[in-house]
Design a protein around this motif. Structure first.
Motif, PDB file in Angstrom:
ATOM      1  N   UNK A   1       0.790  -1.245   0.000  1.00 58.27           N
ATOM      2  CA  UNK A   1       0.000   0.000   0.000  1.00 58.27           C
ATOM      3  C   UNK A   1       0.818   1.288   0.000  1.00 58.27           C
ATOM      4  N   UNK A   2       2.135   1.147  -0.008  1.00 61.31           N
ATOM      5  CA  UNK A   2       2.961   2.351   0.178  1.00 61.31           C
ATOM      6  C   UNK A   2       3.618   2.841  -1.090  1.00 61.31           C
ATOM      7  N   UNK A   3       3.826   4.153  -1.142  1.00 63.50           N
ATOM      8  CA  UNK A   3       4.439   4.790  -2.312  1.00 63.50           C
ATOM      9  C   UNK A   3       5.397   5.889  -1.854  1.00 63.50           C
ATOM     10  N   UNK A   4       6.574   5.960  -2.503  1.00 62.18           N
ATOM     11  CA  UNK A   4       7.504   7.071  -2.260  1.00 62.18           C
ATOM     12  C   UNK A   4       7.196   8.183  -3.256  1.00 62.18           C
ATOM     13  N   UNK A   5       7.078   9.389  -2.746  1.00 64.38           N
ATOM     14  CA  UNK A   5       6.791  10.550  -3.600  1.00 64.38           C
ATOM     15  C   UNK A   5       8.100  11.283  -3.926  1.00 64.38           C
ATOM     16  N   UNK A   6       8.114  12.014  -5.043  1.00 66.12           N
ATOM     17  CA  UNK A   6       9.307  12.803  -5.371  1.00 66.12           C
ATOM     18  C   UNK A   6       9.716  13.667  -4.179  1.00 66.12           C
ATOM     19  N   UNK A   7      11.001  13.640  -3.814  1.00 66.45           N
ATOM     20  CA  UNK A   7      11.423  14.226  -2.536  1.00 66.45           C
ATOM     21  C   UNK A   7      12.752  14.968  -2.593  1.00 66.45           C
ATOM     22  N   UNK A   8      13.274  15.280  -3.756  1.00 62.63           N
ATOM     23  CA  UNK A   8      14.626  15.873  -3.764  1.00 62.63           C
ATOM     24  C   UNK A   8      14.589  17.394  -3.593  1.00 62.63           C
ATOM     25  N   UNK A   9      15.714  17.963  -3.161  1.00 61.66           N
ATOM     26  CA  UNK A   9      15.745  19.385  -2.774  1.00 61.66           C
ATOM     27  C   UNK A   9      15.393  20.365  -3.892  1.00 61.66           C
ATOM     28  N   UNK A  10      15.542  19.954  -5.161  1.00 62.56           N
ATOM     29  CA  UNK A  10      15.306  20.915  -6.250  1.00 62.56           C
ATOM     30  C   UNK A  10      13.829  21.035  -6.632  1.00 62.56           C
ATOM     31  N   UNK A  11      12.938  20.288  -5.974  1.00 61.90           N
ATOM     32  CA  UNK A  11      11.515  20.357  -6.325  1.00 61.90           C
ATOM     33  C   UNK A  11      10.962  21.749  -6.014  1.00 61.90           C
ATOM     34  N   UNK A  12      10.173  22.261  -6.933  1.00 57.00           N
ATOM     35  CA  UNK A  12       9.569  23.583  -6.728  1.00 57.00           C
ATOM     36  C   UNK A  12       8.148  23.400  -6.172  1.00 57.00           C
ATOM     37  N   UNK A  13       7.574  24.493  -5.711  1.00 55.80           N
ATOM     38  CA  UNK A  13       6.188  24.477  -5.240  1.00 55.80           C
ATOM     39  C   UNK A  13       5.262  23.974  -6.358  1.00 55.80           C
ATOM     40  N   UNK A  14       5.568  24.396  -7.578  1.00 56.26           N
ATOM     41  CA  UNK A  14       4.776  23.981  -8.740  1.00 56.26           C
ATOM     42  C   UNK A  14       4.857  22.463  -8.944  1.00 56.26           C
ATOM     43  N   UNK A  15       6.055  21.903  -8.776  1.00 55.94           N
ATOM     44  CA  UNK A  15       6.225  20.448  -8.885  1.00 55.94           C
ATOM     45  C   UNK A  15       5.357  19.739  -7.848  1.00 55.94           C
ATOM     46  N   UNK A  16       5.416  20.235  -6.603  1.00 57.71           N
ATOM     47  CA  UNK A  16       4.637  19.595  -5.529  1.00 57.71           C
ATOM     48  C   UNK A  16       3.151  19.673  -5.853  1.00 57.71           C
ATOM     49  N   UNK A  17       2.725  20.802  -6.402  1.00 53.11           N
ATOM     50  CA  UNK A  17       1.307  20.941  -6.751  1.00 53.11           C
ATOM     51  C   UNK A  17       0.909  19.971  -7.850  1.00 53.11           C
ATOM     52  N   UNK A  18       1.827  19.728  -8.782  1.00 54.19           N
ATOM     53  CA  UNK A  18       1.533  18.739  -9.838  1.00 54.19           C
ATOM     54  C   UNK A  18       1.343  17.351  -9.240  1.00 54.19           C
ATOM     55  N   UNK A  19       2.232  16.977  -8.289  1.00 51.19           N
ATOM     56  CA  UNK A  19       2.143  15.655  -7.652  1.00 51.19           C
ATOM     57  C   UNK A  19       0.830  15.539  -6.881  1.00 51.19           C
ATOM     58  N   UNK A  20       0.553  16.539  -6.054  1.00 52.47           N
ATOM     59  CA  UNK A  20      -0.658  16.511  -5.230  1.00 52.47           C
ATOM     60  C   UNK A  20      -1.902  16.561  -6.118  1.00 52.47           C
ATOM     61  N   UNK A  21      -1.793  17.272  -7.231  1.00 46.30           N
ATOM     62  CA  UNK A  21      -2.912  17.365  -8.176  1.00 46.30           C
ATOM     63  C   UNK A  21      -3.321  15.996  -8.696  1.00 46.30           C
ATOM     64  N   UNK A  22      -2.358  15.111  -8.931  1.00 50.49           N
ATOM     65  CA  UNK A  22      -2.676  13.759  -9.421  1.00 50.49           C
ATOM     66  C   UNK A  22      -3.429  12.973  -8.340  1.00 50.49           C
ATOM     67  N   UNK A  23      -3.023  13.174  -7.087  1.00 49.59           N
ATOM     68  CA  UNK A  23      -3.712  12.482  -5.987  1.00 49.59           C
ATOM     69  C   UNK A  23      -5.156  12.994  -5.893  1.00 49.59           C
ATOM     70  N   UNK A  24      -5.333  14.289  -5.990  1.00 45.13           N
ATOM     71  CA  UNK A  24      -6.684  14.871  -5.938  1.00 45.13           C
ATOM     72  C   UNK A  24      -7.549  14.351  -7.075  1.00 45.13           C
ATOM     73  N   UNK A  25      -6.951  14.284  -8.271  1.00 44.73           N
ATOM     74  CA  UNK A  25      -7.710  13.801  -9.427  1.00 44.73           C
ATOM     75  C   UNK A  25      -8.124  12.347  -9.260  1.00 44.73           C
TER      76      UNK A  25
END
Ligand code: PLP
Length: 382
Positions: free
Chosen positions: A353-377
């Motif tokens: 049931x577990x998943x690792x999400x993108x986590x590296x220091x260069x991620x932007x706020x926009x990147x995080x929103x894209x990831x979270x957006x897929x979960x919301x969808x």
């Protein structure tokens, strides 16, 4: 396929000073597996982890585990307890020395070695074989400290030596003490996707100065003190190159920044997903635990979320976002399934049931929103 740029799970991130150390190595012709950068990198790690530790820079974390097991006297037919929920590199070196891995399940707070099943395993091994396993390998997986107080207490009670796998946990702290400083030995990794990198590399943390001397000897083909090549031990070619160590020295300057960035990303994901049903995080279970948050990991309850881990992973992939299932436990791996396992299925459930999400220091706020957006969808699609 998405036209948006790829978001990677974990990327190396240079701090800016690495080239300077590499240039020095070239300028002084130290293009060999020893030299000032190797010594400097070892000193930097010692300065970070504590002056009472003795560090040897090696070609990989796996090599560090191998040399530790040799020095702990583990050989053919000995038993070694290993956390089942981990990367195969924790367990492979047990087989390199001909020993038998005994796998122990995780507990739900830290996802690391369950003290309860650890003790159960030891008692059963003593009952079955007449002797205790020789060494135990707890892992601080995803940077989360294992419950070291309880694990060390059990190790001491049964006289079993501890080899910590801190490959993912440089900078993580348990009860005010760095991960990698509890056991007789500990391994660190500087592979490309770890919290700091040397492109590839590792280190063995030794609690005794003598052991560091032996580690260096074994790692450089075990050459006896003679003008010719004389050998009375089997040796290995496991030292870190002076070029790679230069990258490591540069990375040590930004280690704290990397940890702060990974923790900040974890915090942002938690904030952004706090109202999302059926999603929970690997979190510090109390103030004693200070994970470096190497990777942000989520667990999906498919009944509450309305989608499974695999549904989500595939949607992420279609959106050009790299995620990865949690480590598949060692007792479920074809190479290890014949070995004993003690547990109740906790690690298996995490894997399912577990998943690792993108986590590296260069991620932007926009990147995080894209990831979270897929979960919301995924949620709204139900
Ligand atoms: C990366 C890793 C290792 C091995 O380190 P290498 O430097 O890749 O050999 C060992 N254990 C764990 C838990 C790891 O994540």
């Amino acid at each position: 396929m998405s036209s948006q740029p790829k978001i990677w799970l974990s990327l190396a991130q240079m701090g800016g000073q690495e080239q300077k150390f590499i240039q020095e190595a070239f300028d002084t012709n130290w293009v060999v597996p020893l030299g000032p950068n190797v010594d400097g990198f070892e000193r930097d790690l010692q300065g970070y982890l504590g002056e009472d530790k003795h560090i040897v820079a090696l070609s990989s974390g796996t090599a560090a585990l191998h040399l530790a097991l040799i020095q702990m006297g583990v050989g053919e037919g000995d038993e070694v307890i290993c956390q089942s929920f981990t990367f195969s590199a924790s367990a492979n070196p047990i087989r390199y020395v001909g020993a038998i891995p005994i796998f122990v399940d995780s507990e739900p707070d830290t996802w690391n070695m369950s003290p309860k099943f650890l003790e159960e395993a030891i008692r059963d091994r003593i009952a079955q074989t007449g002797r205790a396993p020789k060494v135990m390998i707890p892992v601080h997986l995803y940077g989360m400290p294992a419950k070291m107080d309880e694990i060390m207490a059990i190790a001491n009670r049964y006289g079993i030596a501890v080899l910590e796998d801190a490959a993912e946990a440089l900078g993580s702290i348990y009860k005010g003490q760095f991960c990698g400083t509890f056991g007789e030995f500990a391994c660190l990794s500087f592979n490309g996707n770890k919290i700091i990198t040397t492109s590839g590399g590792g280190a063995l943390v030794c609690s005794r100065a003598d052991d560091a001397v032996v580690t260096k000897f074994l790692a450089t083909q075990a050459r006896d003190n003679a003008p010719h090549y004389q050998h009375s031990h089997i040796g290995y070619n496991y030292r870190l190159s002076n070029i790679c160590a230069g990258i490591g020295r540069g990375q040590m300057l930004v280690l704290d920044q990397h940890i702060a960035a990974r923790r900040s990303i974890n915090h942002k994901y938690k904030e952004m997903l706090k109202d999302c049903p059926g999603i929970s995080f690997l979190e510090n279970p109390g103030p004693a635990f200070e994970s470096n948050m190497w990777l942000t990991c989520i667990i999906i309850d498919p009944h509450k979320a309305g989608f499974s881990r695999e549904d989500l992973r595939l949607k992420m992939e279609a959106a050009n976002i790299e995620t990865r299932p949690l480590w598949k436990p060692m007792h479920l791996q074809p190479i290890f399934h014949e070995y004993p396992f003690y547990g109740d299925g906790t690690a298996e459930t995490l894997f399912n049931n577990g998943l690792c999400l993108p986590s590296h220091p260069a991620l932007t706020q926009q990147d995080l929103e894209r990831v979270v957006g897929i979960i919301d969808l995924s949620r709204l699609a139900q």
